[in-house]
Design a protein around this motif. Structure first.
Motif, mmCIF file in Angstrom:
data_model
loop_
_atom_site.group_PDB
_atom_site.id
_atom_site.type_symbol
_atom_site.label_atom_id
_atom_site.label_comp_id
_atom_site.label_asym_id
_atom_site.label_seq_id
_atom_site.Cartn_x
_atom_site.Cartn_y
_atom_site.Cartn_z
ATOM 1 N N ALA A 54 43.118 99.965 80.491
ATOM 2 C CA ALA A 54 42.570 99.774 81.998
ATOM 3 C C ALA A 54 41.441 98.897 82.181
ATOM 4 N N PRO A 107 47.805 105.837 85.371
ATOM 5 C CA PRO A 107 48.091 104.774 86.533
ATOM 6 C C PRO A 107 49.346 105.008 87.243
ATOM 7 N N LYS A 154 46.842 96.943 82.232
ATOM 8 C CA LYS A 154 46.856 97.279 83.716
ATOM 9 C C LYS A 154 45.657 97.965 84.199
ATOM 10 N N ASP A 156 42.899 99.526 86.640
ATOM 11 C CA ASP A 156 42.858 100.573 87.749
ATOM 12 C C ASP A 156 42.875 99.913 89.324
ATOM 13 N N SER A 243 47.789 96.226 88.901
ATOM 14 C CA SER A 243 47.427 97.651 89.023
ATOM 15 C C SER A 243 48.448 98.292 90.027
#
Length: 265
Positions: A54, A107, A154, A156, A243
């Motif tokens: 993240a 996620p 990935k 947020d 995201s």
């Protein structure tokens, strides 16, 4: 002695009587059913694990759902570099419903209880092996996977998405980077915008971008419509995946003036 047949105990009593010079054999069979031995319950199901970074490269998390109705289960999670698998390190486990769990979003949306674990201090451009084992009184089952940090990036979703109408036909979409992405100066983000509207009962959708700033003016959107706007964030060089989309923001354009085809500046 009564012979045992499979799971059934059979008692045979032989009576010999003499009636009228003839021997008559009378047999009485008594059968008693015996419950089969109880079989142990199955081991817990193999954890379904997903990992993501993240905030590259410092915040890496893995998560898996706790199966509903499963027997009491504990989890052991470890990771290691592929080239030195004998040197394993434990993940920091976060139980479902704990105070720490509320501070670590997943996620994806899920109604299940999620276990999480943190993997600190991962190296760049290095292959890792993750082992998550579910253990109960009936046995254990393990999930093994390998990953490279750059493949699971990935962020947020962006936050504070705002839509305003500077004039009758131009929309301004603004947003803020995800606060969990802590190295924005070193590893910048790029963004995509998605807007949707309903046309004759059918949902239409347009994706725009990527953009490197956190605001975008959209021109030529049809008046008299209500649009839903969302933004997603991605590492600038394209590492990993975008995201999840931010929460939708609704905005209506008043009905006025001739219609033009949508385009962006």
């Amino acid at each position: 002695m009564a012979p045992a047949l499979g799971g059934v105990c059979v008692t045979v009593t032989l009576l010999v009587c003499v009636l009228g010079g003839r021997a008559v054999d009378l047999q009485r069979l008594t059968a008693a059913s015996v419950d089969p031995p109880s079989t142990p319950s199955d081991p817990p199901p193999t954890p379904t694990v997903a990992c993501w970074c993240a905030s590259y490269p410092n915040v890496t998390l893995c998560s898996w759902p706790e199966p509903a109705g499963s027997p009491p289960t504990r989890y052991v999670a470890t990771y290691s570099e592929r080239r030195t698998q004998l040197l394993t390190r434990p993940c920091r486990l976060i139980r479902p419903g704990s105070a720490s769990s509320d501070l670590v979003p997943a996620p994806w949306a899920s109604s299940q209880k999620l276990w999480r674990c943190q993997l600190p201090d991962l190296k760049l451009l290095t292959d890792y092996v993750l082992n998550v084992t579910a253990v109960s009184s009936a046995g254990s089952s393990s999930h093994l996977s390998s990953f490279m940090l750059e493949d699971i990036v990935k962020p947020d979703p962006p936050v504070e998405v705002r839509v305003s109408l500077p004039d009758s036909r131009n929309l301004l979409v603004e947003w803020s980077p995800p606060p969990t992405w802590t190295n924005l100066d070193i590893f910048p983000l790029k963004y995509l915008i998605r807007y949707r509207w309903e046309d004759r009962g059918s949902l239409k959708s347009v994706n725009l971008g990527p953009f490197e700033n956190t605001r975008k003016q959209l021109k030529g959107l049809a008046s008299g419509r209500t649009y839903l706007f969302q933004v997603c964030a991605m590492e600038l060089l394209g590492l990993g995946a975008c995201s999840s989309w931010s929460s939708p923001v609704e905005h209506s354009i008043p009905k006025a003036g001739p219609l033009r085809l949508p385009h962006t500046s």
